[in-house]
Motif scaffolding. Structure first.
Motif, PDB file in Angstrom:
ATOM      1  N   UNK A   7       0.851  -1.182   0.000  1.00  0.00           N
ATOM      2  CA  UNK A   7       0.000   0.000   0.000  1.00  0.00           C
ATOM      3  C   UNK A   7       0.891   1.238   0.000  1.00  0.00           C
ATOM      4  N   UNK A   8       0.263   2.428   0.077  1.00  0.00           N
ATOM      5  CA  UNK A   8       1.054   3.660   0.109  1.00  0.00           C
ATOM      6  C   UNK A   8       1.227   4.194   1.532  1.00  0.00           C
ATOM      7  N   UNK A   9       0.979   3.357   2.528  1.00  0.00           N
ATOM      8  CA  UNK A   9       1.165   3.780   3.918  1.00  0.00           C
ATOM      9  C   UNK A   9       2.636   4.086   4.181  1.00  0.00           C
ATOM     10  N   UNK A  10       2.961   5.167   4.879  1.00  0.00           N
ATOM     11  CA  UNK A  10       4.365   5.492   5.179  1.00  0.00           C
ATOM     12  C   UNK A  10       5.055   4.361   5.921  1.00  0.00           C
ATOM     13  N   UNK A  11       6.331   4.155   5.636  1.00  0.00           N
ATOM     14  CA  UNK A  11       7.061   3.042   6.237  1.00  0.00           C
ATOM     15  C   UNK A  11       7.160   3.206   7.753  1.00  0.00           C
ATOM     16  N   UNK A  51       4.524  -3.386  15.283  1.00  0.00           N
ATOM     17  CA  UNK A  51       5.163  -3.601  16.576  1.00  0.00           C
ATOM     18  C   UNK A  51       6.653  -3.390  16.620  1.00  0.00           C
ATOM     19  N   UNK A  52       7.215  -2.747  15.608  1.00  0.00           N
ATOM     20  CA  UNK A  52       8.641  -2.435  15.632  1.00  0.00           C
ATOM     21  C   UNK A  52       8.845  -1.104  16.339  1.00  0.00           C
ATOM     22  N   UNK A  53       9.973  -0.974  17.020  1.00  0.00           N
ATOM     23  CA  UNK A  53      10.203   0.217  17.835  1.00  0.00           C
ATOM     24  C   UNK A  53      10.472   1.460  16.999  1.00  0.00           C
ATOM     25  N   UNK A  54      10.924   1.264  15.767  1.00  0.00           N
ATOM     26  CA  UNK A  54      11.238   2.394  14.894  1.00  0.00           C
ATOM     27  C   UNK A  54      11.329   1.905  13.459  1.00  0.00           C
ATOM     28  N   UNK A  55      11.409   2.843  12.532  1.00  0.00           N
ATOM     29  CA  UNK A  55      11.569   2.473  11.126  1.00  0.00           C
ATOM     30  C   UNK A  55      12.887   1.747  10.905  1.00  0.00           C
ATOM     31  N   UNK A  56      13.943   2.185  11.601  1.00  0.00           N
ATOM     32  CA  UNK A  56      15.242   1.529  11.440  1.00  0.00           C
ATOM     33  C   UNK A  56      15.209   0.102  11.985  1.00  0.00           C
ATOM     34  N   UNK A  57      14.445  -0.108  13.056  1.00  0.00           N
ATOM     35  CA  UNK A  57      14.286  -1.459  13.601  1.00  0.00           C
ATOM     36  C   UNK A  57      13.587  -2.352  12.575  1.00  0.00           C
ATOM     37  N   UNK A  58      12.518  -1.847  11.973  1.00  0.00           N
ATOM     38  CA  UNK A  58      11.836  -2.595  10.916  1.00  0.00           C
ATOM     39  C   UNK A  58      12.800  -2.911   9.781  1.00  0.00           C
ATOM     40  N   UNK A  59      13.600  -1.940   9.378  1.00  0.00           N
ATOM     41  CA  UNK A  59      14.515  -2.141   8.263  1.00  0.00           C
ATOM     42  C   UNK A  59      15.504  -3.253   8.554  1.00  0.00           C
ATOM     43  N   UNK A  60      16.087  -3.260   9.759  1.00  0.00           N
ATOM     44  CA  UNK A  60      17.064  -4.300  10.110  1.00  0.00           C
ATOM     45  C   UNK A  60      16.431  -5.683  10.095  1.00  0.00           C
TER      46      UNK A  60
END
Length: 314
Positions: free
Chosen positions: A261-265, A273-282
């Motif tokens: 979707x176009x929802x912001x990352x 449930x990730x603590x931050x975008x960088x956490x999701x990325x890792x």
């Protein structure tokens, strides 16, 4: 062809690593599909390869040729186009190649294999019975393996994920079936220990409802009325991976959906449930081999589900 994966199962004795050291075998294309899973299209000729107790289970489909390939430790039986081999983790084999042929390999770690089977069939991971097989015909396995080869050549991650799901769906265990071990043929018996199916469904439903929140081992153990330690042991028996790994897989699976979707990352990270975008990325990169942004581009994220693309699906 392009998109040859740069990372592969890390253990030095995988079938991939044996072929990589061959002076003749050549990797034509491939794709990393996350922790413990990768696909590679190979070409080989005039070679002798021996796999000694390799790590990871390998599914093989002969795409072109193969009549010049013999398995020496199985009576010298020869291959053919469309032949499938299943080489479970730890099962050695000895091969002689006398003519050019092209084939695809799917590599799966034991944890990825059993947890994927358990998720697909909503069953105990130990109910998977996967005997070794050499040069069999199985259209249910051949079709997804051929699609994985095409996805690896095209760098099509969505196609690869769909094909992998189809392959897990083709892995079935018939109740009361027999299986062959090195000690002989035995009858499949009842599974001991582990968690009951209704407990597993309760746990899964609770995780899905709280995926945007912090989930603790005690939360999950309470659903089964067990101590955290005992729940961890029983869950791992039933699902093939530890509870925290199962929750992480569910977070990544939801992120995959939302990235279409176009929802912001950053919002997706919070929703999963990730603590931050960088956490999701890792975590996402570790599980899929892609960054969230790269995955979104690869699957055409931002378009409506089912929206047409400029290319027809293969």
């Amino acid at each position: 062809m392009s998109h040859i994966a740069t990372s592969r199962p890390s253990t030095p004795d995988t079938i991939y690593d044996v072929l990589r050291r061959s002076p003749v075998a050549r990797a034509l294309a491939g794709m990393e599909l996350g922790e413990g899973c990768a696909v590679t299209v190979w070409e080989n000729t005039r070679d002798r390869v021996c796999y000694r107790a390799p790590a990871h289970t390998t599914f093989s489909l002969y795409l072109e040729g193969g009549t010049g390939t013999r398995r020496l430790d199985a009576g010298g039986v020869a291959g053919y186009p469309g032949a499938i081999c299943v080489m479970p983790e730890g099962c050695g084999s000895d091969w002689e190649i006398n003519a050019p042929f092209r084939f695809v390999h799917l590599y799966l770690s034991e944890a990825r294999l059993r947890s994927g089977f358990a998720r697909t069939h909503d069953c105990d991971a130990r109910s998977l019975d996967l005997p070794e097989a050499t040069f069999i015909r199985n259209p249910d396995l051949a079709a997804p393996l051929a699609r994985l080869a095409a996805a690896g050549a095209d760098g099509d991650v969505l196609h690869a994920e769909t094909a992998l799901a189809e392959l897990f769906g083709a892995l079935r265990r018939k109740p009361g079936s027999t299986h062959t071990t090195r000690a002989g043929t035995t009858q499949a018996g009842p599974l001991r220990a582990g968690l009951a199916p209704h407990i597993l469904r309760r746990v899964d439903d609770w995780i899905d409802a709280h995926l945007d929140q912090t989930i603790t081992l005690d939360d999950l153990a309470a659903l089964a009325d067990l101590s955290g330690y005992h729940f961890h042991r029983m869950f791992r028996l039933s699902r093939g991976i530890a509870p925290h790994a199962w929750v992480t897989w569910k977070r990544v699976a939801r992120a995959r959906i939302l990235l279409r979707t176009d929802q912001p990352i950053a919002g997706i990270a919070a929703a999963c449930g990730f603590s931050s975008q960088s956490h999701l990325t890792r975590v996402f990169h570790r599980h899929t081999g892609w960054t969230p942004a790269g995955y979104r581009v690869a699957v055409g994220g931002g378009r409506a589900v089912g929206a047409p693309t400029s290319e027809s699906p293969s």
